[in-house]
Design a protein around this motif. Structure first.
Motif, PDB file in Angstrom:
ATOM      1  N   TYR A   5     -24.591   4.752   3.402  1.00  0.00           N
ATOM      2  CA  TYR A   5     -23.920   3.865   4.350  1.00  0.00           C
ATOM      3  C   TYR A   5     -24.754   3.823   5.611  1.00  0.00           C
ATOM      4  O   TYR A   5     -25.685   4.625   5.787  1.00  0.00           O
ATOM      5  CB  TYR A   5     -22.490   4.343   4.640  1.00  0.00           C
ATOM      6  CG  TYR A   5     -22.401   5.751   5.166  1.00  0.00           C
ATOM      7  CD1 TYR A   5     -22.421   6.012   6.541  1.00  0.00           C
ATOM      8  CD2 TYR A   5     -22.304   6.837   4.302  1.00  0.00           C
ATOM      9  CE1 TYR A   5     -22.348   7.299   7.035  1.00  0.00           C
ATOM     10  CE2 TYR A   5     -22.233   8.138   4.789  1.00  0.00           C
ATOM     11  CZ  TYR A   5     -22.259   8.353   6.143  1.00  0.00           C
ATOM     12  OH  TYR A   5     -22.195   9.632   6.636  1.00  0.00           O
ATOM     13  N   LEU A   7     -24.816   3.517   9.996  1.00  0.00           N
ATOM     14  CA  LEU A   7     -24.096   3.655  11.263  1.00  0.00           C
ATOM     15  C   LEU A   7     -25.005   3.213  12.397  1.00  0.00           C
ATOM     16  O   LEU A   7     -26.211   3.467  12.356  1.00  0.00           O
ATOM     17  CB  LEU A   7     -23.692   5.119  11.499  1.00  0.00           C
ATOM     18  CG  LEU A   7     -22.679   5.746  10.543  1.00  0.00           C
ATOM     19  CD1 LEU A   7     -22.612   7.246  10.758  1.00  0.00           C
ATOM     20  CD2 LEU A   7     -21.293   5.133  10.725  1.00  0.00           C
ATOM     21  N   ASN A  46     -20.049   5.619  17.193  1.00  0.00           N
ATOM     22  CA  ASN A  46     -18.677   5.139  17.304  1.00  0.00           C
ATOM     23  C   ASN A  46     -17.746   6.135  16.615  1.00  0.00           C
ATOM     24  O   ASN A  46     -17.875   6.392  15.416  1.00  0.00           O
ATOM     25  CB  ASN A  46     -18.568   3.749  16.664  1.00  0.00           C
ATOM     26  CG  ASN A  46     -17.169   3.197  16.761  1.00  0.00           C
ATOM     27  OD1 ASN A  46     -16.243   3.710  16.148  1.00  0.00           O
ATOM     28  ND2 ASN A  46     -17.018   2.131  17.527  1.00  0.00           N
ATOM     29  N   ASN A  48     -14.591   6.042  15.764  1.00  0.00           N
ATOM     30  CA  ASN A  48     -13.736   5.504  14.712  1.00  0.00           C
ATOM     31  C   ASN A  48     -14.495   5.360  13.393  1.00  0.00           C
ATOM     32  O   ASN A  48     -14.003   5.743  12.332  1.00  0.00           O
ATOM     33  CB  ASN A  48     -13.179   4.153  15.175  1.00  0.00           C
ATOM     34  CG  ASN A  48     -11.990   3.710  14.349  1.00  0.00           C
ATOM     35  OD1 ASN A  48     -11.297   4.530  13.772  1.00  0.00           O
ATOM     36  ND2 ASN A  48     -11.767   2.409  14.301  1.00  0.00           N
ATOM     37  N   GLU A  49     -15.721   4.823  13.453  1.00  0.00           N
ATOM     38  CA  GLU A  49     -16.524   4.624  12.240  1.00  0.00           C
ATOM     39  C   GLU A  49     -16.854   5.948  11.562  1.00  0.00           C
ATOM     40  O   GLU A  49     -16.746   6.084  10.348  1.00  0.00           O
ATOM     41  CB  GLU A  49     -17.839   3.910  12.578  1.00  0.00           C
ATOM     42  CG  GLU A  49     -17.692   2.418  12.791  1.00  0.00           C
ATOM     43  CD  GLU A  49     -19.042   1.761  13.085  1.00  0.00           C
ATOM     44  OE1 GLU A  49     -20.070   2.256  12.589  1.00  0.00           O
ATOM     45  OE2 GLU A  49     -19.052   0.761  13.828  1.00  0.00           O
ATOM     46  N   LYS A  52     -13.788   7.557   9.888  1.00  0.00           N
ATOM     47  CA  LYS A  52     -13.469   6.906   8.602  1.00  0.00           C
ATOM     48  C   LYS A  52     -14.348   7.463   7.491  1.00  0.00           C
ATOM     49  O   LYS A  52     -13.886   7.720   6.384  1.00  0.00           O
ATOM     50  CB  LYS A  52     -13.661   5.392   8.709  1.00  0.00           C
ATOM     51  CG  LYS A  52     -12.532   4.673   9.396  1.00  0.00           C
ATOM     52  CD  LYS A  52     -12.803   3.187   9.447  1.00  0.00           C
ATOM     53  CE  LYS A  52     -11.758   2.468  10.281  1.00  0.00           C
ATOM     54  NZ  LYS A  52     -12.116   1.069  10.525  1.00  0.00           N
ATOM     55  N   LYS A  53     -15.643   7.633   7.775  1.00  0.00           N
ATOM     56  CA  LYS A  53     -16.571   8.176   6.771  1.00  0.00           C
ATOM     57  C   LYS A  53     -16.208   9.618   6.434  1.00  0.00           C
ATOM     58  O   LYS A  53     -16.267  10.025   5.282  1.00  0.00           O
ATOM     59  CB  LYS A  53     -18.025   8.123   7.274  1.00  0.00           C
ATOM     60  CG  LYS A  53     -18.549   6.716   7.497  1.00  0.00           C
ATOM     61  CD  LYS A  53     -18.555   5.920   6.220  1.00  0.00           C
ATOM     62  CE  LYS A  53     -19.047   4.503   6.438  1.00  0.00           C
ATOM     63  NZ  LYS A  53     -18.796   3.633   5.287  1.00  0.00           N
TER      64      LYS A  53
END
Length: 198
Positions: A5, A7, A46, A48-49, A52-53
């Motif tokens: 992913y 970021l 971030n 929040n990001e 989530k991960k």
């Protein structure tokens, strides 16, 4: 095969508790990228990001690409800290990786066919010795999990690492012995029933 992913991050000039607190108030998490014989790079992500991960599972075994002002750096999360009271992320450490890197990761073990296992049907109990196996592997070949099939396992059986098919290039860090992952033990009820029959 490991999932990846991306970021986005910004470089941090200031480090220390005061600047870290200021970042968290802005919804960012302080982090550091180190390794590959380069100087450590302090970044902000971030919150929040990244949360989530983290909560999606497999955070420490998924390779990520971090975009720091246009420079894309391949990394593997190595450690993270959470607030001891509120349980939110407060810091993440990332390790730079390349295709030629060899890294050590803890890979979770999944047990298959527990409902059809010979030993478990006879009243045996699954005794898990290792919930995770530490492997030395390249970043692009990190398995999501290791599967152990219990279908033919009977009471008294032990499942050793030698019986497990590992992904190509993955080597257990314990090499001096054929270590046990799980056993099927007889339950107290099954043992007393066998004693009565005898």
């Amino acid at each position: 095969m490991a999932q990846t992913y991306e970021l986005k991050a910004s470089a941090r000039d200031r480090v220390g508790k005061g600047s870290a607190r200021a970042l968290r108030r802005e919804g960012l998490i302080p982090a550091v990228i180190y390794g590959d014989k380069q100087a450590p790079l302090s970044i902000a992500l971030n919150a929040n990001e990244v949360s989530k991960k983290l909560h999606a599972g497999g955070f420490l075994t998924h390779v990520a690409t971090i975009d720091v002002g246009g420079e894309k750096i391949r990394v593997l999360p190595r450690d993270y800290q959470t607030d001891p009271v509120k349980d939110f992320l407060i810091h993440v450490d990332f390790l730079r990786v390349t295709a030629n890197s060899k890294i050590t990761v803890d890979v979770p073990v999944h047990f298959l066919n527990q409902d059809t296992s010979v030993g478990l049907k006879r009243g045996g109990v699954l005794n898990i010795v290792r919930h995770e196996i530490e492997l030395e592997v390249s970043p692009d070949a990190i398995p999501e999990f290791i599967e152990v099939d219990l279908k033919d396992a009977d009471i008294g059986d032990s499942i050793h690492i030698s019986a497990i098919k590992l992904p190509e290039g993955a080597i257990p860090t314990i090499r001096d012995r054929d270590f046990t992952i799980a056993t099927i033990a007889g339950s107290a009820a099954a043992q007393s029933e066998a004693a009565e029959t005898a």
